[in-house]
Design a protein around this motif. Sequence first.
Motif, short mmCIF file in Angstrom:
data_model
loop_
_atom_site.label_atom_id
_atom_site.label_comp_id
_atom_site.label_asym_id
_atom_site.label_seq_id
_atom_site.Cartn_x
_atom_site.Cartn_y
_atom_site.Cartn_z
N GLU A 77 -77.00 -14.82 11.60
CA GLU A 77 -77.61 -14.18 12.76
C GLU A 77 -76.53 -13.45 13.56
O GLU A 77 -75.37 -13.87 13.59
CB GLU A 77 -78.31 -15.21 13.64
CG GLU A 77 -79.51 -15.86 12.97
CD GLU A 77 -80.61 -14.86 12.64
OE1 GLU A 77 -80.75 -13.87 13.40
OE2 GLU A 77 -81.31 -15.06 11.63
N ARG A 78 -76.89 -12.36 14.19
CA ARG A 78 -75.95 -11.58 14.97
C ARG A 78 -76.52 -11.32 16.37
O ARG A 78 -77.74 -11.25 16.53
CB ARG A 78 -75.65 -10.25 14.27
CG ARG A 78 -74.97 -10.43 12.89
CD ARG A 78 -73.52 -10.84 13.06
NE ARG A 78 -72.88 -11.33 11.87
CZ ARG A 78 -72.41 -10.58 10.88
NH1 ARG A 78 -72.53 -9.26 10.94
NH2 ARG A 78 -71.82 -11.12 9.84
N VAL A 79 -75.63 -11.18 17.35
CA VAL A 79 -76.02 -10.85 18.72
C VAL A 79 -75.72 -9.37 18.94
O VAL A 79 -74.56 -8.97 19.04
CB VAL A 79 -75.27 -11.73 19.74
CG1 VAL A 79 -75.69 -11.35 21.17
CG2 VAL A 79 -75.51 -13.20 19.47
N GLU A 233 -73.13 -5.91 15.59
CA GLU A 233 -72.38 -6.30 16.79
C GLU A 233 -71.34 -5.26 17.22
O GLU A 233 -71.22 -4.96 18.41
CB GLU A 233 -71.70 -7.65 16.57
CG GLU A 233 -72.70 -8.81 16.45
CD GLU A 233 -72.02 -10.16 16.46
OE1 GLU A 233 -70.77 -10.20 16.44
OE2 GLU A 233 -72.74 -11.19 16.48
#
Length: 251
Positions: A77-79, A233
Amino acid sequence: MTPRRSASTSAPTEQPELAMSLIDTIRNNLAPIHREGYPFLLIGVAVSLLLLWLVPPLGWICVLITAWIAYFFRDPERVTPIGPGLVIAPADGRVCLVGPAIPPRELGLGDAPLPRVCIFMNVFDVHVNRAPLAGQVVRIAYRPGKFLSADLDKASEDNERNGVVFDTAIGLVGVVQIAGLVARRIVCFVREGDQRAAGERFGLIRFGSRVDVYLPVGTRPLVAEGQRAVAGETILADVAGAQRELAFRVS
């Protein structure tokens, strides 16, 4: 005597709790595997079990290969940074080229050079590709070709590739998935007309490759060659920020 009884009875219950805690820790720290990797994993597990039974040394080698396949198809998962005009990296890897280039003709972005950022993915990078901006997919163009080393500039012209054009708030943005020396399969999850949010998954390339991003005229990339990019990101460009800076200078 009572304290001894309580210590002896609590020990068996503490061990399962410790084991479960360890399992949860491992599970929480391992990236999930993308569904595209499941067939390869199933084959690897089956072959590993067979060889462990017949030829154990070869079986352990196959176990290591299967573990690497699981690592290759990881999908963490990435923000994603959210903001008007932010262009986000579509791939993990090394920024190998930054500068103007004529986009592939099949993208329909014209014949004039556009700002381009190229990201090279080696076999140890995450290979899930993400949308650089929020927008609608208006064109998908696949082109067969060669399998040259993806970090060469000539690869963008000669290699097998798949182009995806997004209609975004800053204009048309082209993203090209390019096969490499090892990569033999480009996977695209979207169709024309689909909507994607910034950082949302749109494709994957198996086993080493490259992704090129073609930006609107006047966009100034914020990354440099040799820099590491993280899909979903890393900010490649800030179009709105550049426009605000220009307006401030003019005023």
